[in-house]
Design an enzyme around this catalytic site. Structure first.
Site: not given
Length: 543
Positions: A415-416, A458
């Site tokens: 994920d970001l 995300d």
């Protein structure tokens, strides 16, 4: 121009068969070409890997033997030259690949050697001593002009050698000298024959190359190629540590199916970085496909003639009741009181034809809609990436393929870092566009036979095809590539956006847990990466 029904039927049958033949020839040829390329390319890549492993394993064995010899008391306390001579001669007798073995003092003087070659000479300026006195040294393939004059050479071709030397210490740790060897490069031919011979029984025109890392020199190859420089896509891929295959071409634009592998050593032997290239001309590899296409075309032309004749007679059979109706209509138009005839011959055919037209019409309208709905159900509406449903379908096929090929699947759960701040400060529209740009970069980091999916928010999952031996190393290379790619700035509507990427990884193998458990482990590893400082990769394994 008016054509009668018999001509139309005959021509239509022939043209339809010809068009179908051409279409089938194209489809079958394309699919057969792809299948043959994968089959032969995989075989070449596998043999290249085997040969690379055997070369490094052979060097590991020989260097190990020299290391063991250097530990003997006869060399550590060199009192009896006759004992040293006997040990060196016995080594060469047991292993003829040792063309020359010598024991040098700390100044580079040869004080003992096989067959007394170079005895008494000073070789302090040669790499085998200069590097060997510092520590274990392995030199790449080279010609030894002086030594070649002293060794038998029935073939008349230049003799080539691989050097190995190691310092000798006494029990007090004092350096006593250097044990130096020249391996005959001819042993590589034996390795080549043992591995390539079975392959050549199945595949014609196969060529083998061993290429030096230092200057891309061909160390082993067909006559006329040895000593030349090689520069190709396959060689560059091998240098990057990959073991696979590709369609490559030489300087003359000749196309080849090429398998490649890189020698990165064996156990404690670091290797010399030899690249093994095995290739087969594409014209030979795909000859069976060309023959199949020709056979399909000839068979199609023959079928076209046959169906043309059949259409001619069939049209005559169909047109008879129509001519009867037409003749009756002419009589009616002339005032004759006759009844229009009916034909029971085509009643069922007419009903069936009407029903089938309705059915086909309905199917033609509904099938694109069903296909579109099915496709939408398996893709994320924002990024267009496959979703969890598509991931399950992919894994079902990928697991079967991995079991057949004895390979592994590496799961990257990522994920970001900083995505929430983008949403909070710039708005959800910027966040959505950022996710779309991230999707493009993830696709750039993966191969066509791998999958990038968006799980939600995300969070993304990437499934990689990796080898059974170096799965974690291969997955780490891709993960670092992804992290570096995501760390590059994003420019959205003239705004520069910087985010990071945390990755959790786990490897599935045919002997391990099911894929859902591997995905869970990757998810846990992701949270470890987040807690450990973010923007990094963490591997999780089953307990």
């Amino acid at each position: 121009m008016n054509l009668n029904l018999r001509t139309v039927f005959s021509g239509a049958f022939a043209v339809t068969v010809i068009l179908l033949t051409l279409l089938l020839s194209y489809i079958i040829g394309k699919e057969s070409t792809k299948s043959v390329e994968v089959s032969i390319g995989s075989s070449l890549a596998e043999v290249a890997y085997q040969m690379s492993e055997n070369l490094d394993q052979f060097m590991w064995s020989r260097t190990g033997e020299v290391e063991v010899l250097s530990k003997l008391n006869a060399f550590q306390e060199p009192v009896h030259k006759e004992e040293i001579d006997g040990l060196l001669q016995q080594l060469r007798k047991s292993m003829p690949v040792f063309s020359w073995v010598g024991y040098l003092d700390t100044k580079g003087n040869v004080i003992s050697s096989t067959d007394d070659m170079l005895l008494g000479e000073n070789v302090s300026e040669r790499p085998v001593f200069k590097e060997g006195v510092k520590g274990p040294f392995t030199g790449d393939v080279h010609e030894a002009v002086h030594l070649a004059k002293l060794l038998p050479n029935p073939s008349g071709e230049p003799l080539q050698f691989v050097d190995y030397s190691t310092p000798v210490y006494n029990k007090q740790g004092n350096k006593m000298g250097v044990l130096a060897t020249h391996f005959s490069w001819e042993w590589s031919r034996e390795v080549e024959k043992s591995i390539i011979a079975p392959l050549q029984e199945r595949l014609k025109g196969v060529e083998v190359f061993i290429v030096s890392k230092k200057d891309n020199t061909i160390l082993l190859g067909p006559k006329g190629e040895m000593g030349q420089k090689m520069n190709s896509y396959a060689l560059n891929q091998a240098r990057s540590g990959k073991n696979s295959w590709s369609i490559d071409s030489d300087i003359n634009k000749n196309s080849y199916l090429t398998g490649y592998s890189y020698g990165d050593g064996y156990l404690n032997y670091p290797g010399l970085g030899w690249s093994v290239i095995i290739r087969q001309p594409a014209s030979i590899a795909l000859a069976s496909v060309d023959q199949l296409e020709k056979f399909i075309i000839l068979a199609g032309l023959a079928a076209a003639v046959l169906f043309g004749i059949l259409g001619w007679f069939m049209a005559d059979w169909i047109v008879r009741p129509l001519n009867h109706i037409a003749a009756t209509a002419d009589l009616l138009s002339s005032g004759v009181n006759v009844e229009i005839p009916t034909s029971n011959r085509f009643k069922d055919v007419a009903v069936l034809s009407t029903s089938l037209r309705n059915l086909v019409s309905n199917l033609a309208k509904t099938e694109p809609a069903l296909s579109y709905m099915s496709d939408m159900a398996r893709h994320d509406s924002l990024t267009g990436l496959p979703n969890r449903l598509a991931l399950d379908d992919f894994l079902a096929h990928a697991v079967s393929r991995a079991k057949q090929n004895h390979t592994t699947l590496s799961f990257l759960y990522l994920d970001l870092d900083g995505f929430k701040q983008v949403n909070d400060t710039l708005g959800h529209s910027f966040g959505d566009k950022l996710l779309q740009e991230v999707s493009f970069r993830l696709l750039d980091c993966t191969r066509d036979n791998e999958i990038v999916t968006r799980i939600g928010g995300d969070e993304f999952v990437v499934i990689l095809h990796t080898s059974a031996v170096k799965a974690m190393q291969e997955a780490e290379v891709v993960a670092k590539r992804i992290i570096n790619k995501i760390n590059e700035p994003f420019y959205i509507e003239d705004k520069r956006i910087n985010v990071g990427c945390s990755v959790g990884a786990a490897v599935w193998s045919p002997e391990s847990q099911d894929t859902s458990e591997t995905l869970r482990l990757a998810d846990e590893a992701l949270y470890i990466s987040k807690r450990s400082g973010k923007n990094r990769i963490t591997f999780e394994t089953a307990v």
